[in-house]
Design a protein around this motif. Structure first.
Motif, PDB file in Angstrom:
ATOM      1  N   HIS A 228       0.983  -1.051  -0.018  1.00  0.00           N
ATOM      2  CA  HIS A 228       0.002   0.090   0.087  1.00  0.00           C
ATOM      3  C   HIS A 228       0.817   1.396  -0.061  1.00  0.00           C
ATOM      4  O   HIS A 228       2.031   1.248   0.618  1.00  0.00           O
ATOM      5  N   ASN A 229       0.234   2.213  -0.734  1.00  0.00           N
ATOM      6  CA  ASN A 229       1.214   3.344  -0.855  1.00  0.00           C
ATOM      7  C   ASN A 229       0.189   4.639  -0.937  1.00  0.00           C
ATOM      8  O   ASN A 229       0.034   5.236  -2.000  1.00  0.00           O
ATOM      9  N   PRO A 230      -0.719   4.797   0.064  1.00  0.00           N
ATOM     10  CA  PRO A 230      -1.812   5.869  -0.016  1.00  0.00           C
ATOM     11  C   PRO A 230      -1.105   7.178   0.287  1.00  0.00           C
ATOM     12  O   PRO A 230      -0.487   7.783   1.078  1.00  0.00           O
ATOM     13  N   LEU A 231      -1.164   7.981  -0.963  1.00  0.00           N
ATOM     14  CA  LEU A 231      -0.499   9.404  -1.212  1.00  0.00           C
ATOM     15  C   LEU A 231      -1.229  10.325  -0.355  1.00  0.00           C
ATOM     16  O   LEU A 231      -2.431  10.311  -0.364  1.00  0.00           O
ATOM     17  N   PRO A 232      -0.484  11.102   0.287  1.00  0.00           N
ATOM     18  CA  PRO A 232      -0.785  12.068   1.313  1.00  0.00           C
ATOM     19  C   PRO A 232      -1.822  13.026   0.500  1.00  0.00           C
ATOM     20  O   PRO A 232      -2.750  13.572   1.133  1.00  0.00           O
ATOM     21  N   PHE A 233      -1.718  13.356  -0.646  1.00  0.00           N
ATOM     22  CA  PHE A 233      -2.544  14.278  -1.146  1.00  0.00           C
ATOM     23  C   PHE A 233      -3.549  13.808  -1.827  1.00  0.00           C
ATOM     24  O   PHE A 233      -4.437  14.574  -2.237  1.00  0.00           O
ATOM     25  N   HIS A 234      -4.142  12.457  -1.638  1.00  0.00           N
ATOM     26  CA  HIS A 234      -5.291  11.913  -2.197  1.00  0.00           C
ATOM     27  C   HIS A 234      -5.994  11.602  -0.813  1.00  0.00           C
ATOM     28  O   HIS A 234      -5.948  10.670  -0.211  1.00  0.00           O
ATOM     29  N   PRO A 235      -6.866  12.378  -0.267  1.00  0.00           N
ATOM     30  CA  PRO A 235      -7.598  12.254   0.798  1.00  0.00           C
ATOM     31  C   PRO A 235      -8.460  10.887   0.976  1.00  0.00           C
ATOM     32  O   PRO A 235      -8.691  10.519   2.109  1.00  0.00           O
ATOM     33  N   GLN A 236      -8.800  10.354  -0.166  1.00  0.00           N
ATOM     34  CA  GLN A 236      -9.475   9.031  -0.087  1.00  0.00           C
ATOM     35  C   GLN A 236      -8.670   8.040  -0.206  1.00  0.00           C
ATOM     36  O   GLN A 236      -8.965   6.550  -0.184  1.00  0.00           O
ATOM     37  N   ALA A 237      -7.406   7.996  -0.357  1.00  0.00           N
ATOM     38  CA  ALA A 237      -6.367   6.951  -0.560  1.00  0.00           C
ATOM     39  C   ALA A 237      -6.330   5.904   0.619  1.00  0.00           C
ATOM     40  O   ALA A 237      -6.478   4.854   0.560  1.00  0.00           O
ATOM     41  N   PHE A 238      -6.281   6.451   1.837  1.00  0.00           N
ATOM     42  CA  PHE A 238      -6.059   5.797   3.086  1.00  0.00           C
ATOM     43  C   PHE A 238      -7.398   4.951   3.552  1.00  0.00           C
ATOM     44  O   PHE A 238      -7.200   3.667   3.588  1.00  0.00           O
ATOM     45  N   PRO A 239      -8.563   5.357   3.260  1.00  0.00           N
ATOM     46  CA  PRO A 239      -9.661   4.811   3.507  1.00  0.00           C
ATOM     47  C   PRO A 239      -9.917   3.566   2.530  1.00  0.00           C
ATOM     48  O   PRO A 239     -10.338   2.620   2.761  1.00  0.00           O
ATOM     49  N   ALA A 240      -9.461   3.955   1.088  1.00  0.00           N
ATOM     50  CA  ALA A 240      -9.599   2.915   0.169  1.00  0.00           C
ATOM     51  C   ALA A 240      -8.540   2.004   0.415  1.00  0.00           C
ATOM     52  O   ALA A 240      -9.058   0.664   0.159  1.00  0.00           O
ATOM     53  N   ALA A 241      -7.548   1.952   1.063  1.00  0.00           N
ATOM     54  CA  ALA A 241      -6.408   0.849   1.243  1.00  0.00           C
ATOM     55  C   ALA A 241      -7.052   0.149   2.547  1.00  0.00           C
ATOM     56  O   ALA A 241      -6.950  -1.295   2.382  1.00  0.00           O
ATOM     57  N   GLU A 242      -7.568   0.839   3.326  1.00  0.00           N
ATOM     58  CA  GLU A 242      -8.356   0.237   4.603  1.00  0.00           C
ATOM     59  C   GLU A 242      -9.620  -0.535   4.091  1.00  0.00           C
ATOM     60  O   GLU A 242      -9.650  -1.890   4.729  1.00  0.00           O
ATOM     61  N   ALA A 243     -10.354  -0.187   3.145  1.00  0.00           N
ATOM     62  CA  ALA A 243     -11.312  -0.993   2.833  1.00  0.00           C
ATOM     63  C   ALA A 243     -10.804  -2.354   1.936  1.00  0.00           C
ATOM     64  O   ALA A 243     -11.391  -3.382   2.226  1.00  0.00           O
ATOM     65  N   ALA A 244      -9.761  -2.266   1.193  1.00  0.00           N
ATOM     66  CA  ALA A 244      -8.959  -3.662   0.672  1.00  0.00           C
ATOM     67  C   ALA A 244      -8.665  -4.290   1.756  1.00  0.00           C
ATOM     68  O   ALA A 244      -8.813  -5.538   1.784  1.00  0.00           O
ATOM     69  N   MET A 245      -7.865  -3.762   2.935  1.00  0.00           N
ATOM     70  CA  MET A 245      -7.505  -4.575   3.844  1.00  0.00           C
ATOM     71  C   MET A 245      -8.771  -5.307   4.557  1.00  0.00           C
ATOM     72  O   MET A 245      -8.482  -6.649   4.952  1.00  0.00           O
ATOM     73  N   GLU A 246      -9.724  -4.687   4.828  1.00  0.00           N
ATOM     74  CA  GLU A 246     -10.821  -5.351   5.518  1.00  0.00           C
ATOM     75  C   GLU A 246     -11.540  -6.324   4.492  1.00  0.00           C
ATOM     76  O   GLU A 246     -11.990  -7.435   5.112  1.00  0.00           O
ATOM     77  N   ALA A 247     -11.556  -6.124   3.491  1.00  0.00           N
ATOM     78  CA  ALA A 247     -12.033  -7.055   2.314  1.00  0.00           C
ATOM     79  C   ALA A 247     -11.135  -8.375   2.552  1.00  0.00           C
ATOM     80  O   ALA A 247     -11.567  -9.475   2.555  1.00  0.00           O
ATOM     81  N   TYR A 248      -9.716  -8.345   2.564  1.00  0.00           N
ATOM     82  CA  TYR A 248      -8.855  -9.296   2.637  1.00  0.00           C
ATOM     83  C   TYR A 248      -9.166  -9.931   4.216  1.00  0.00           C
ATOM     84  O   TYR A 248      -9.474 -11.238   4.292  1.00  0.00           O
ATOM     85  N   ALA A 249      -9.357  -9.489   5.086  1.00  0.00           N
ATOM     86  CA  ALA A 249      -9.803  -9.959   6.356  1.00  0.00           C
ATOM     87  C   ALA A 249     -10.828 -10.626   6.587  1.00  0.00           C
ATOM     88  O   ALA A 249     -10.984 -11.749   7.301  1.00  0.00           O
ATOM     89  N   GLN A 250     -11.888 -10.184   5.460  1.00  0.00           N
ATOM     90  CA  GLN A 250     -13.199 -10.926   5.575  1.00  0.00           C
ATOM     91  C   GLN A 250     -13.323 -12.206   4.616  1.00  0.00           C
ATOM     92  O   GLN A 250     -13.860 -13.017   4.811  1.00  0.00           O
ATOM     93  N   ARG A 251     -12.510 -11.723   3.423  1.00  0.00           N
ATOM     94  CA  ARG A 251     -12.642 -12.899   2.314  1.00  0.00           C
ATOM     95  C   ARG A 251     -11.559 -13.390   1.834  1.00  0.00           C
ATOM     96  O   ARG A 251     -11.328 -13.772   0.549  1.00  0.00           O
ATOM     97  N   GLY A 252     -10.298 -12.972   2.354  1.00  0.00           N
ATOM     98  CA  GLY A 252      -9.252 -13.684   1.957  1.00  0.00           C
ATOM     99  C   GLY A 252      -8.445 -12.841   0.545  1.00  0.00           C
ATOM    100  O   GLY A 252      -8.856 -11.759   0.365  1.00  0.00           O
ATOM    101  N   ASP A 253      -7.739 -13.729   0.007  1.00  0.00           N
ATOM    102  CA  ASP A 253      -7.018 -13.104  -1.158  1.00  0.00           C
ATOM    103  C   ASP A 253      -8.292 -12.700  -2.100  1.00  0.00           C
ATOM    104  O   ASP A 253      -7.913 -11.660  -2.719  1.00  0.00           O
TER     105      ASP A 253
END
Length: 93
Positions: free
Chosen positions: A17-42
């Motif tokens: 993950h490399n959520p760029l600081p100038f993109h305010p939605q980058a970090f929440p998007a990365a978190e969404a992907a990680m939670e999808a992994y937590a719930q449904r794996g690869d």
């Protein structure tokens, strides 16, 4: 996909993950992907990844919730994960 098809278990994919600081939605998007992994794996991770990249202009909270619903993620768990930042350390690492 070709590497995985050709080499099977001899290939390991690592996503950084490399959520760029100038993109305010980058970090929440990365978190969404990680939670999808937590719930449904690869599969869940890559499906969320693809949704996020296909819809880069639509990454607001409501959009992320809609994608989670599409993937049939547990909505309460998804919201709690993003609200509490439970994947923050993994993303920053």
């Amino acid at each position: 996909e070709q590497l995985a098809a050709s080499y099977g278990r001899d290939v390991r994919f690592v996503y950084r993950h490399n959520p760029l600081p100038f993109h305010p939605q980058a970090f929440p998007a990365a978190e969404a992907a990680m939670e999808a992994y937590a719930q449904r794996g690869d599969d869940g991770f890559w499906r969320m990844h693809d949704l996020l990249f296909e819809n880069q202009a639509d990454l607001e909270w409501a959009d992320l919730e809609r994608y989670a619903a599409q993937l049939r993620l547990d909505r309460r768990r998804f919201a709690r994960a993003l609200d509490d930042g439970i994947h923050r350390r993994a993303i920053e690492a």
